[in-house]
Design an enzyme around this catalytic site. Structure first.
Site, mmCIF file in Angstrom:
data_model
loop_
_atom_site.group_PDB
_atom_site.id
_atom_site.type_symbol
_atom_site.label_atom_id
_atom_site.label_comp_id
_atom_site.label_asym_id
_atom_site.label_seq_id
_atom_site.Cartn_x
_atom_site.Cartn_y
_atom_site.Cartn_z
ATOM 1 N N ASP A 194 0.850 -1.186 0.000
ATOM 2 C CA ASP A 194 0.000 0.000 0.000
ATOM 3 C C ASP A 194 0.886 1.236 0.000
ATOM 4 O OD1 ASP A 194 -2.364 1.721 0.395
ATOM 5 O OD2 ASP A 194 -3.338 -0.141 0.966
ATOM 6 N N HIS A 264 -2.914 3.011 -4.605
ATOM 7 C CA HIS A 264 -2.275 2.509 -3.377
ATOM 8 C C HIS A 264 -0.880 1.939 -3.686
ATOM 9 C CE1 HIS A 264 -5.701 3.021 -0.664
ATOM 10 N NE2 HIS A 264 -6.468 2.674 -1.668
ATOM 11 N N GLU A 328 -9.943 2.676 -5.131
ATOM 12 C CA GLU A 328 -9.514 4.045 -4.870
ATOM 13 C C GLU A 328 -8.320 4.503 -5.723
ATOM 14 O OE1 GLU A 328 -10.881 4.292 -0.218
ATOM 15 O OE2 GLU A 328 -8.868 3.547 -0.603
HETATM 16 C C1 TNX Z 1 -10.907 1.874 2.268
HETATM 17 S S1 TNX Z 1 -11.607 -0.978 1.537
HETATM 18 C C2 TNX Z 1 -9.821 1.207 1.738
HETATM 19 C C3 TNX Z 1 -8.602 1.047 2.537
HETATM 20 C C4 TNX Z 1 -8.701 1.756 3.855
HETATM 21 C C5 TNX Z 1 -10.069 1.503 4.432
HETATM 22 C C6 TNX Z 1 -10.267 2.032 5.818
HETATM 23 C C7 TNX Z 1 -10.658 -0.578 0.440
HETATM 24 C C8 TNX Z 1 -10.684 -1.451 -0.702
HETATM 25 N N1 TNX Z 1 -9.876 0.521 0.548
HETATM 26 O O1 TNX Z 1 -7.491 1.485 1.798
HETATM 27 O O2 TNX Z 1 -7.714 1.271 4.690
HETATM 28 O O3 TNX Z 1 -11.040 2.084 3.590
HETATM 29 O O4 TNX Z 1 -11.440 1.528 6.411
#
Ligand code: TNX
Length: 531
Positions: A194, A264, A328
């Site tokens: 990440d 990420h 994301e």
């Molecule tokens: C969203 S769940 C994210 C993570 C974060 C998390 C915190 C997901 C696929 N991505 O990168 O750590 O929320 O709850």
């Protein structure tokens, strides 16, 4: 009263009178059928042997687990033997059992037989048996005569652990895997990379762990302006990762690695700035959130390098599924990047289909090696192959939509299964966490196959998993506090038929399970017992 009855039965059966404790089959998750026969009990004592007829190798492993589990909570430590024995707990395979992970336990005064379709089934029988035994100082333990038949509702029963935001040494990961076994789970989703740290050794690119695994410091609280001033990092060598895969496999658990891309990815960009759209320089993130710096999808080198990485990953992890993340990934950098623009022109892509283009190529690559891709539900936002498995995290909605469209789905909805969220509305009484509120009762109430799904769509729901993101979870005791006893509630969602579930009865059962948590000196949240 029950105790006296057992004592009486024991005396009648000609057993030596003396302190004797008794088991209860009210375990978590509750087996599908428990038929008490009312006949004389089986008494486990110093003369009991665990027998694996013929000495089958995997079953012998399972037998040693059972022996150790008994030793963990009683004064007894049964020996394991391939030979017949007068007083035995016998482990065996029975091809007539239908479900791959199904099992049967026959308990009579003469002995106990645990039969499974596969050794995994036997292992779940062992888990049920171990959870039925009380934590006791007595060297005689009575098992009411019974027939237990059981099988899981879902084939995929997982827990996730984020080892990037905080690094946890291998022994912590192994103890986490032990928790999965205790709760009849079979999949460990290992989030290895990440923005805050790249954790897995890649032999072809040693720079990844040399430059991408230690951040200089970490923000305090919710992205405050205060830093802790301490470097944080850690890596898993390939040898250690393989050892964890083996450790999990012995417990009938598959490890699914996640290499999150194309967002990420600051771990990679820190070590290889030329793979980002701006060329950097980049550094590992010290704060939390979503970084706009992602892989440059217009750079062909990115594709080659990701394939090289995945080649090593697939060599370490034999899992049928490989998780490619996909969550994301902001499009901001791509929008202004000449290379990305050129690719979009050539391939007739838009800013919104560019990520899919990348993901499809990566998927093709892992498919060519006989593996299937899992992606976070964002992969549904562009063209995606039918074969891609969707992990639904932004609630269960995207998962239901995907199942309707014919995708296999794993449900990890944040509103029911994010164990990094609070477990009570009373935040002042909790450690600082990310937000959200997921009390045990909420987890318990999750229905992965909502009524509106057709039978065909339901068949696409492979199972359920809870996620533990570790931005605010820096050490093992806090991991335990966050997952226990929510994992117990999750295990009943994963294992039991919905009509069999009952929260009040679960509360009684989880009370017994907590004695086991105590015996193993686990830290767990106690809200359930305080209300
Ligand atoms: C969203 S769940 C994210 C993570 C974060 C998390 C915190 C997901 C696929 N991505 O990168 O750590 O929320 O709850």
């Amino acid at each position: 009263m029950k105790k006296i009855l057992f004592l009486l039965l024991a005396v009648l059966a000609g057993l030596p009178a003396g302190a004797i404790d008794q088991v209860s089959y009210d375990v978590v998750p509750l087996p599908r059928q428990v038929n008490l026969t009312g006949k004389a009990p089986f008494v486990l004592d110093t003369t009991t042997v665990i027998v694996v007829p013929g000495g089958d190798e995997q079953l012998t492993y399972d037998a040693f687990f059972l022996s150790q589990y008994v030793a963990d909570i009683t004064p007894l430590h049964p020996t394991v033997s391939p030979d017949k024995h007068k007083k035995a707990i016998r482990l065996m395979l029975d091809p007539k059992i239908e479900n791959k992970e199904g099992y049967r336990i026959d308990i009579s005064a003469k002995g106990i037989v645990i039969a499974g379709k596969t050794s995994a089934g036997v292992f779940y029988g062992i888990q049920t048996l171990r959870k039925s035994i009380p934590v006791t100082k007595e060297a005689q333990i009575a098992f009411p005569s019974a027939q237990i038949e059981d099988q899981p509702r879902f084939a995929y029963r997982g827990m996730h652990l984020d080892c990037s935001r905080h690094f946890f040494p291998a022994d912590v990961v192994k103890r986490y895997i032990d928790l999965l076994a205790l709760h009849n789970m079979n999949t460990f989703h290992w989030h290895l990379t990440d923005d805050q740290g790249w954790r897995l050794e890649i032999k072809k690119y040693p720079q990844l762990t040399e430059k991408g695994s230690v951040r200089s410091e970490t923000v305090l609280g919710h992205n405050s302006d205060v830093m802790d001033g301490r470097p944080h990092g850690g890596i898993y060598s390939q040898e250690v990762a393989r050892d964890i895969v083996r450790y999990a496999a012995q417990r009938h658990i598959t490890v699914i690695p996640e290499i999150d891309m194309p967002g990420h990815m600051l771990g990679v960009l820190t070590a290889f700035p030329e793979l980002g759209c701006t060329g950097g320089p980049y550094e590992l993130w010290k704060i939390w959130g979503v970084s706009e710096d992602v892989l440059c999808l217009g750079n062909e080198k990115v594709y080659g390098m990701m394939q090289d990485i995945l080649t090593e990953v697939m060599d370490i992890f034999p899992s049928a599924y490989i998780h490619l993340g996909g969550d994301e990934a902001p499009t901001t950098r791509w929008e202004h990047c000449p290379k990305c623009r050129k690719l979009m022109d050539e391939q007739h892509l838009t800013l919104h289909t560019l990520q899919s283009y990348f993901t499809n190529r990566m998927e093709k690559f892992i498919n060519s090696k006989g593996r299937r891709m899992i992606g976070w539900d964002e992969i549904l936002e562009g063209p995606v192959t039918k074969d891609a498995v969707v992990m639904s995290w932004r609630g269960a909605g995207p998962g239901m939509e995907a199942a309707k469209r014919g995708h296999d789905v794993i449900m990890t909805p944040n509103d029911f299964a994010y164990f990094d969220y609070y477990q009570t509305p009373n935040r002042d009484a909790e450690p600082l966490l990310i937000g959200g509120n997921v009390p045990v009762e909420k987890v318990y109430g999750f229905d992965p196959c909502a009524k509106e799904l057709s039978p065909e769509a339901r068949a696409h729901v492979l199972g359920v998993q809870a996620n533990l993101w570790t931005e605010y979870i820096p050490y093992e005791k806090l991991i335990q506090y966050q997952v226990l006893p929510r994992m117990a509630a999750l295990s009943e969602v994963q294992w039991m038929q919905p009509e069999q579930k009952n929260f009040e009865a679960f509360k009684q059962r989880v009370g017994r399970l907590a004695r086991l948590y105590d015996a193993y000196r686990l830290t767990y949240a106690r809200h359930l017992w305080k209300q």
